[in-house]
Design a protein around this motif. Structure first.
Motif, mmCIF file in Angstrom:
data_model
loop_
_atom_site.group_PDB
_atom_site.id
_atom_site.type_symbol
_atom_site.label_atom_id
_atom_site.label_comp_id
_atom_site.label_asym_id
_atom_site.label_seq_id
_atom_site.Cartn_x
_atom_site.Cartn_y
_atom_site.Cartn_z
ATOM 1 N N ILE A 49 0.857 -1.181 0.000
ATOM 2 C CA ILE A 49 0.000 0.000 0.000
ATOM 3 C C ILE A 49 0.898 1.238 0.000
ATOM 4 O O ILE A 49 1.865 1.328 0.753
ATOM 5 C CB ILE A 49 -0.915 0.009 1.243
ATOM 6 C CG1 ILE A 49 -1.824 -1.228 1.250
ATOM 7 C CG2 ILE A 49 -1.742 1.293 1.285
ATOM 8 C CD1 ILE A 49 -2.765 -1.317 0.087
ATOM 9 N N GLY A 50 0.601 2.166 -0.919
ATOM 10 C CA GLY A 50 1.395 3.383 -1.040
ATOM 11 C C GLY A 50 2.483 3.305 -2.089
ATOM 12 O O GLY A 50 3.123 4.315 -2.397
ATOM 13 N N SER A 51 2.705 2.101 -2.659
ATOM 14 C CA SER A 51 3.758 1.978 -3.672
ATOM 15 C C SER A 51 3.240 2.434 -5.036
ATOM 16 O O SER A 51 2.042 2.421 -5.317
ATOM 17 C CB SER A 51 4.247 0.528 -3.751
ATOM 18 O OG SER A 51 3.197 -0.335 -4.162
ATOM 19 N N GLU A 52 4.183 2.831 -5.889
ATOM 20 C CA GLU A 52 3.829 3.286 -7.237
ATOM 21 C C GLU A 52 3.912 2.100 -8.202
ATOM 22 O O GLU A 52 4.852 1.312 -8.169
ATOM 23 C CB GLU A 52 4.761 4.412 -7.697
ATOM 24 C CG GLU A 52 4.379 4.981 -9.056
ATOM 25 C CD GLU A 52 5.228 6.190 -9.455
ATOM 26 O OE1 GLU A 52 4.861 7.309 -9.076
ATOM 27 O OE2 GLU A 52 6.255 5.967 -10.135
ATOM 28 N N VAL A 53 2.898 1.988 -9.074
ATOM 29 C CA VAL A 53 2.859 0.880 -10.039
ATOM 30 C C VAL A 53 2.501 1.424 -11.417
ATOM 31 O O VAL A 53 1.928 2.513 -11.556
ATOM 32 C CB VAL A 53 1.830 -0.195 -9.631
ATOM 33 C CG1 VAL A 53 2.224 -0.855 -8.326
ATOM 34 C CG2 VAL A 53 0.424 0.395 -9.542
ATOM 35 N N VAL A 54 2.859 0.663 -12.439
ATOM 36 C CA VAL A 54 2.425 0.947 -13.812
ATOM 37 C C VAL A 54 1.642 -0.261 -14.307
ATOM 38 O O VAL A 54 2.139 -1.386 -14.305
ATOM 39 C CB VAL A 54 3.622 1.219 -14.749
ATOM 40 C CG1 VAL A 54 3.138 1.370 -16.189
ATOM 41 C CG2 VAL A 54 4.372 2.475 -14.305
ATOM 42 N N LEU A 55 0.381 -0.020 -14.662
ATOM 43 C CA LEU A 55 -0.506 -1.075 -15.149
ATOM 44 C C LEU A 55 -0.873 -0.809 -16.597
ATOM 45 O O LEU A 55 -0.896 0.341 -17.050
ATOM 46 C CB LEU A 55 -1.791 -1.134 -14.312
ATOM 47 C CG LEU A 55 -1.649 -1.261 -12.794
ATOM 48 C CD1 LEU A 55 -3.025 -1.236 -12.152
ATOM 49 C CD2 LEU A 55 -0.906 -2.531 -12.431
ATOM 50 N N MET A 56 -1.187 -1.869 -17.346
ATOM 51 C CA MET A 56 -1.618 -1.742 -18.735
ATOM 52 C C MET A 56 -2.761 -2.717 -18.995
ATOM 53 O O MET A 56 -2.799 -3.805 -18.412
ATOM 54 C CB MET A 56 -0.459 -2.019 -19.696
ATOM 55 C CG MET A 56 0.661 -1.021 -19.593
ATOM 56 S SD MET A 56 1.976 -1.317 -20.784
ATOM 57 C CE MET A 56 3.089 0.035 -20.353
ATOM 58 N N GLY A 57 -3.675 -2.314 -19.866
ATOM 59 C CA GLY A 57 -4.778 -3.200 -20.209
ATOM 60 C C GLY A 57 -5.875 -2.462 -20.923
ATOM 61 O O GLY A 57 -5.659 -1.400 -21.526
ATOM 62 N N TRP A 58 -7.082 -3.056 -20.880
ATOM 63 C CA TRP A 58 -8.254 -2.507 -21.540
ATOM 64 C C TRP A 58 -9.203 -1.910 -20.505
ATOM 65 O O TRP A 58 -9.348 -2.464 -19.403
ATOM 66 C CB TRP A 58 -8.998 -3.601 -22.296
ATOM 67 C CG TRP A 58 -8.289 -4.111 -23.509
ATOM 68 C CD1 TRP A 58 -8.517 -3.767 -24.799
ATOM 69 C CD2 TRP A 58 -7.218 -5.072 -23.545
ATOM 70 N NE1 TRP A 58 -7.664 -4.446 -25.649
ATOM 71 C CE2 TRP A 58 -6.863 -5.247 -24.899
ATOM 72 C CE3 TRP A 58 -6.527 -5.787 -22.562
ATOM 73 C CZ2 TRP A 58 -5.842 -6.115 -25.292
ATOM 74 C CZ3 TRP A 58 -5.512 -6.643 -22.938
ATOM 75 C CH2 TRP A 58 -5.174 -6.805 -24.302
ATOM 76 N N VAL A 59 -9.860 -0.821 -20.859
ATOM 77 C CA VAL A 59 -10.849 -0.218 -19.968
ATOM 78 C C VAL A 59 -12.123 -1.052 -20.048
ATOM 79 O O VAL A 59 -12.820 -1.054 -21.065
ATOM 80 C CB VAL A 59 -11.126 1.241 -20.347
ATOM 81 C CG1 VAL A 59 -12.252 1.808 -19.492
ATOM 82 C CG2 VAL A 59 -9.861 2.073 -20.174
#
Length: 462
Positions: free
Chosen positions: A17-27
């Motif tokens: 919790i609180g970490s930065e992430v990069v996600l990819m996908g479809w809405v």
């Protein structure tokens, strides 16, 4: 892409919790609550809730442009969902990602049907837009199950010393009951290859070659009328072994099925499976593929059907033909009937594995002696010239020391359909054909350029 993916939805629950992430996908879904926008982001592994707030998102104007099925990348902060808003139905249901930046990787037109919508589109529409249909969790999970079955098969058979060996797709036409798909040869005008109905002859040749244990997850082709459980191209789990008999094939097959059902369904199948004589099941059930679930009481009722007749009488052509195929060995107790010409009494060393009223697999102990194989061909009214033209290479191979061998082939499509609870094998095949053998997606079969036909020395009539 400016960003680099750091997590999938499967990995996200492990992020701090609180970490930065990069996600990819479809809405998957978009919900607007005033200026606050919620997206459900979908990737292969599941859904993640995104929250977009004007003062937190560096390019909020871009986020406002995003619609369903847009492909996006986001950079954001993992947060605990507010109490009372958790979604226990999904693995990421206890967290959400506050979006700091969003990048549109591709836009999407309005879809012909809604992904995971309330109304399921008709099959023609699903097949026409199959790449969209596969975005549905049902189809995606079916294909994942198919993958898992294939991997279990490879692991189990490899552990039993089977080798995964390949056989040709462009081969000789030797019809085995259904029509062959023929492929014209450009470099040999007027000559044709055939796509294999099964790898039968080549896997027997592997036994002659001393490989002893072979398997293959293989595409096969039959030009026949289609039903819900038939496709012009289908996949088999194909295996063959030397110095074995029926009992060995039963044991190998049951071990494989036991592992598949344990890992995919969490079910511990009871083995050995029951064995039923062909004559008895025909008399009792009027079919050689009875559904035994009610009688046996386990959701998956396996049984072996044995002692099939070796020959079947073709009334229309007034001749005997093979009940299964001409490479099946004769029951040792019935060799005298063969010699006397009492063909209706000859049993085959063949066996079918049935499951819930469907034929899941079929196999036999093979003929491995040249003289017996030739004799069977002659009983089937094949001339010597026809025998040599079609099967001379096999008979020659048998003359160089062929070991006793046996095998079986399972219908992978049918097995996966049963595991997934699907009525039609089309729902466990990525890009299937219709019942008229048409690909709704690509339009195959289609016309070809006259120049191509001329190169192949083919003239289309009519």
């Amino acid at each position: 892409m400016k960003m680099k993916r750091t997590h999938t939805s499967k990995e996200l629950p492990k992020a701090q919790i609180g970490s930065e992430v990069v996600l990819m996908g479809w809405v998957h879904r978009r919900r607007d609550h005033g200026k606050i926008i919620f997206f459900d982001l979908r990737d292969r592994w599941g859904l993640t809730q995104l929250v977009i707030v004007p003062k937190e998102c560096e390019n909020y104007d871009v986020a406002k442009q995003v619609r369903s099925e847009y492909v996006v990348a986001i950079r954001g902060i993992v947060n605990q969902r507010p109490k009372g808003t958790e979604n226990p139905k999904i693995p990421t249901g206890h967290i959400e990602v506050l979006v700091k930046e969003i990048e549109i990787l591709n836009s999407a037109n309005v879809l012909p049907f809604e992904i995971e919508g309330d109304t399921e589109p008709g099959e023609d529409v699903r097949l026409r837009y199959r790449y969209l249909d596969i975005r549905e969790s049902r189809m995606r999970n079916n294909l994942i199950t198919r993958h898992n079955v294939m991997q279990i098969t490879r692991r189990v058979l490899s552990s039993m010393e089977f080798l995964e060996l390949e056989t040709p797709f462009l081969t000789k036409s030797t019809p085995e009951g259904a029509r062959d798909y023929l492929v014209p040869s450009r470099v040999n005008p007027g000559k044709f290859y055939a796509l294999p109905q099964s790898p039968q002859l080549f896997k027997q040749l592997f036994m002659v070659a001393g490989m002893e244990r072979y398997f293959q997850i293989v595409k096969c082709f039959r030009d026949e009328d289609l039903r819900a459980d038939r496709q012009p191209e289908f996949t088999q789990i194909d295996l063959e072994a030397s110095f074995v008999d029926e009992e060995d094939i039963f044991s190998i097959s049951e071990t494989l099925m036991k592992e598949i059902f344990k890992e995919v369904k969490g079910i511990d199948l009871k083995t050995p499976f029951p064995r039923l004589r062909y004559s008895e099941v025909i008399k009792k059930y009027n079919t050689d593929k009875p559904d035994l679930r009610e009688e046996f009481g386990t959701d998956y009722a396996f049984a072996w059907i044995v002692d099939f007749p070796l020959f079947a009488w073709n009334e229309e052509e007034q001749r005997w033909e093979s009940e299964h195929h001409p490479f099946t060995s004769v029951h040792p107790d019935d060799l005298d009937y063969l010699d006397k010409g009492e063909l209706d009494k000859v049993r085959a060393r063949s066996y079918d594995l049935i499951l819930n009223g469907a034929e899941l697999g079929s196999g036999s102990v093979r003929i491995h002696q040249q003289d017996l194989q030739r004799k069977i061909f002659e009983i089937l009214r094949m001339s010597q010239s026809e025998i040599e033209a079609k099967f001379g290479f096999l008979l020659e191979a048998f003359s160089y020391g062929a070991p006793p061998h046996a095998g079986i082939a399972f219908g992978l499509d049918r097995l996966v359909a049963i595991l997934c609870g699907e009525e039609s094998i089309r729902d466990v095949i990525a890009f299937p054909k219709t019942q008229k053998a048409v690909c709704m997606l690509t339009g195959a079969p289609s016309d070809v350029d006259k120049r191509q036909l001329d190169e192949l020395c083919i003239k289309v009539m009519g």
